[in-house]
Design an enzyme around this catalytic site. Structure first.
Site, short mmCIF file in Angstrom:
data_model
loop_
_atom_site.label_atom_id
_atom_site.label_comp_id
_atom_site.label_asym_id
_atom_site.label_seq_id
_atom_site.Cartn_x
_atom_site.Cartn_y
_atom_site.Cartn_z
CE1 TYR A 124 31.77 42.85 42.40
CE2 TYR A 124 31.34 41.17 44.05
CZ TYR A 124 31.43 41.55 42.73
OH TYR A 124 31.21 40.62 41.74
N GLY A 142 33.34 35.50 41.54
CA GLY A 142 34.11 36.63 42.08
C GLY A 142 34.08 36.57 43.59
NE ARG A 143 28.77 38.65 46.46
CZ ARG A 143 28.58 39.97 46.55
NH1 ARG A 143 28.98 40.61 47.61
NH2 ARG A 143 27.97 40.63 45.58
N GLY A 202 28.14 34.51 40.84
CA GLY A 202 26.99 34.78 41.70
C GLY A 202 26.86 33.97 42.97
CE1 TYR A 226 25.13 47.12 45.28
CE2 TYR A 226 26.97 46.29 46.57
CZ TYR A 226 26.45 46.67 45.36
OH TYR A 226 27.21 46.61 44.24
CB CYS A 276 30.93 65.74 54.88
SG CYS A 276 32.38 66.23 55.81
C1 LIG Z 1 29.67 40.63 38.69
C2 LIG Z 1 29.70 39.53 37.69
C3 LIG Z 1 30.24 38.29 38.03
C4 LIG Z 1 30.73 37.94 39.42
O1 LIG Z 1 29.72 37.87 40.35
P1 LIG Z 1 30.01 37.32 41.83
O2 LIG Z 1 28.70 37.42 42.49
O3 LIG Z 1 31.04 38.17 42.42
O4 LIG Z 1 30.46 35.90 41.68
C5 LIG Z 1 30.32 37.34 37.03
N1 LIG Z 1 29.89 37.59 35.77
C6 LIG Z 1 29.36 38.77 35.41
C7 LIG Z 1 28.92 38.99 34.02
C8 LIG Z 1 29.24 39.77 36.37
O5 LIG Z 1 28.70 40.95 36.01
#
Ligand SMILES: *Cc1c(COP(=O)(O)O)cnc(C)c1O
Length: 420
Positions: free
Chosen positions: A371, A275-276, A239, A316, A342
């Site tokens: 993403y 992730g991000r 997150g 988003y 379209c």
């Molecule tokens: C999407 C997700 C992440 C990664 O979130 P980021 O914001 O990309 O770091 C980690 N854990 C779970 C369970 C998720 O659903």
């Protein structure tokens, strides 16, 4: 920090001119910087030095084998949410003992595959899932290691679609009912109840919601220990946010510092699921202008990338910076940058100040590494874009552009329709 920068008037990825990639690979294409990916992972991992931890990269943010491989080589694990992601993680060389499995809808088949693969732990999200985990493990004569994903009811102050830890969200088990669920799970013979997990949302730009969640999890761990349930893994989810526009998210070092201070429990292994923050700014979507048009009131720049390639703006309302691949010093205009699909929702940027771009010019949609490709589709029967990894002065196609044949793979006209 990332490795997309101008030399004179040309945009480069590391030592490769982006225009050269457009010429050789075509557009649209995702371009990733190997150096950026490697540095981001190392920086995040090192920030937690000194506390037992596993960085489980969130596969859903970008699941290309070559990218996941960069992290597995550095000892990274994976956070998966489907059987398909497990398959990819294993193919990319991730150690199954460093894989955690999240998600509200794991089927018995998914669970069986993950148990057979020997993953570290399931983050269970409901009482029915806990029962299924026990059943499948029993049938396979195995023990399933589980954490219960709790919903701590914390507002992460992010977009509602990527808030996951509020009580109205579908994720996890209400923290107030968690003790009861833990006690029930601990009775089940084929489970090893060893962890606690949460994931409160994505693109968070302050540390306080994480600290608040961690505080609640710690309290719960203490309560569970009094009931004889010993927790060994604390999974704080992912997150951490990135800069798309003017956001000033905490550096991983600051995030880790705050977590370290609040955690203060040495007998726990911390699991992180970024992730991000690892891949977001390590990739761009490269596109070419097809036409420009003016409605009198509005300017449109029509490019060859679209919402099927990058859905974040449509889904988003996300902001992605748009940069010219060649700066010309021409004046700036305010334009909508739109794709060929379209749908009126098919835009990459709205009312954006950009250097005047003409048909044939190249543009980089920045911060598209997370993403981006992983959420892409074939809508409008558009073959998915190529993915390229640059490393120094070399580049490698890590996913070939799809062909028209790829589009119809698996489709079949039944015999009865074949007759004219
Ligand atoms: C999407 C997700 C992440 C990664 O979130 P980021 O914001 O990309 O770091 C980690 N854990 C779970 C369970 C998720 O659903």
């Amino acid at each position: 920090m990332h490795h997309f920068h101008y030399k004179e008037s040309e945009l480069y990825c590391e030592d490769v001119p982006i225009a050269l990639l457009a010429q050789e690979i075509g557009t649209p294409a995702y371009i990733y910087s190997h150096a950026t990916l490697e540095t981001h992972f190392r920086t995040f991992d090192n920030a937690f030095k000194g506390i037992p931890h596993i960085v489980c990269f969130s596969m859903k943010s970008n699941s290309n084998l070559a990218i996941v491989r960069i992290f597995s080589r550095q000892g990274g694990g994976a956070d998966i949410v489907s059987g398909g992601e497990l398959y990819r993680a294993l193919k990319a060389g991730v150690d199954p003992a460093r894989i955690v499995y999240s998600g509200v809808g794991k089927t018995a088949e998914d669970i069986e595959y993950a148990l057979a693969s020997g993953i570290l732990m399931f983050n269970a999200e409901s009482s029915q899932e806990i029962a299924t985990l026990n059943q499948v493990a029993g049938r396979m004569k195995k023990k399933a290691s589980i954490a219960i994903r709790v919903n701590p009811d914390i507002d992460p102050h992010t977009h509602p679609y990527i808030s996951t830890g509020l009580k109205e969200n579908k994720f996890g088990i209400d923290i107030r009912k968690a003790v009861e669920q833990y006690k029930l799970a601990a009775e089940l013979r084929h489970l090893d109840v060893c962890g606690i997990s949460c994931h409160i949302g994505s693109q968070l730009t302050t540390v306080s919601p994480f600290v608040e969640a961690l505080g609640k999890l710690k309290q719960l761990i203490a309560t569970l220990r009094k009931s004889g349930i010993s927790i060994r893994y604390l999974d704080l989810g992912g997150g951490l946010g990135i800069t798309y526009d003017k956001e000033k998210p905490p550096h991983p070092q600051e995030y880790a510092g705050a977590v370290r201070e609040e955690l203060n429990m040495e007998d726990l292994t911390l699991i992180l699921e970024p992730g991000r923050v690892i891949v977001g700014n390590a990739g761009i979507l490269l596109t070419r202008v097809v036409y420009t048009k003016s409605s009198g009131e509005k300017e449109f720049i029509v490019v060859d990338a679209a919402m099927n390639d990058l859905i974040r703006p449509s889904l988003y309302g996300s902001f992605h910076a748009v940069q010219p691949v060649r700066t010309t010093g021409k004046e700036k205009i305010k334009a909508d940058i739109v794709g060929p699909i379209c749908e009126s929702g098919d835009f990459l940027a709205k009312e954006r100040e950009v250097q005047v771009l003409e048909a044939g010019d190249l543009a980089a949609i920045m911060s598209a590494g997370a993403y981006g490709f992983s959420m892409s589709s074939n809508y409008n029967s558009r073959p998915r874009a190529a993915e390229v990894m640059v490393s120094g002065s070399d580049y490698h196609v890590i996913r070939a552009r799809e062909t028209y044949e790829d589009l119809i793979r698996g489709e079949k006209i039944p015999d009865f329709l074949k007759k004219a």
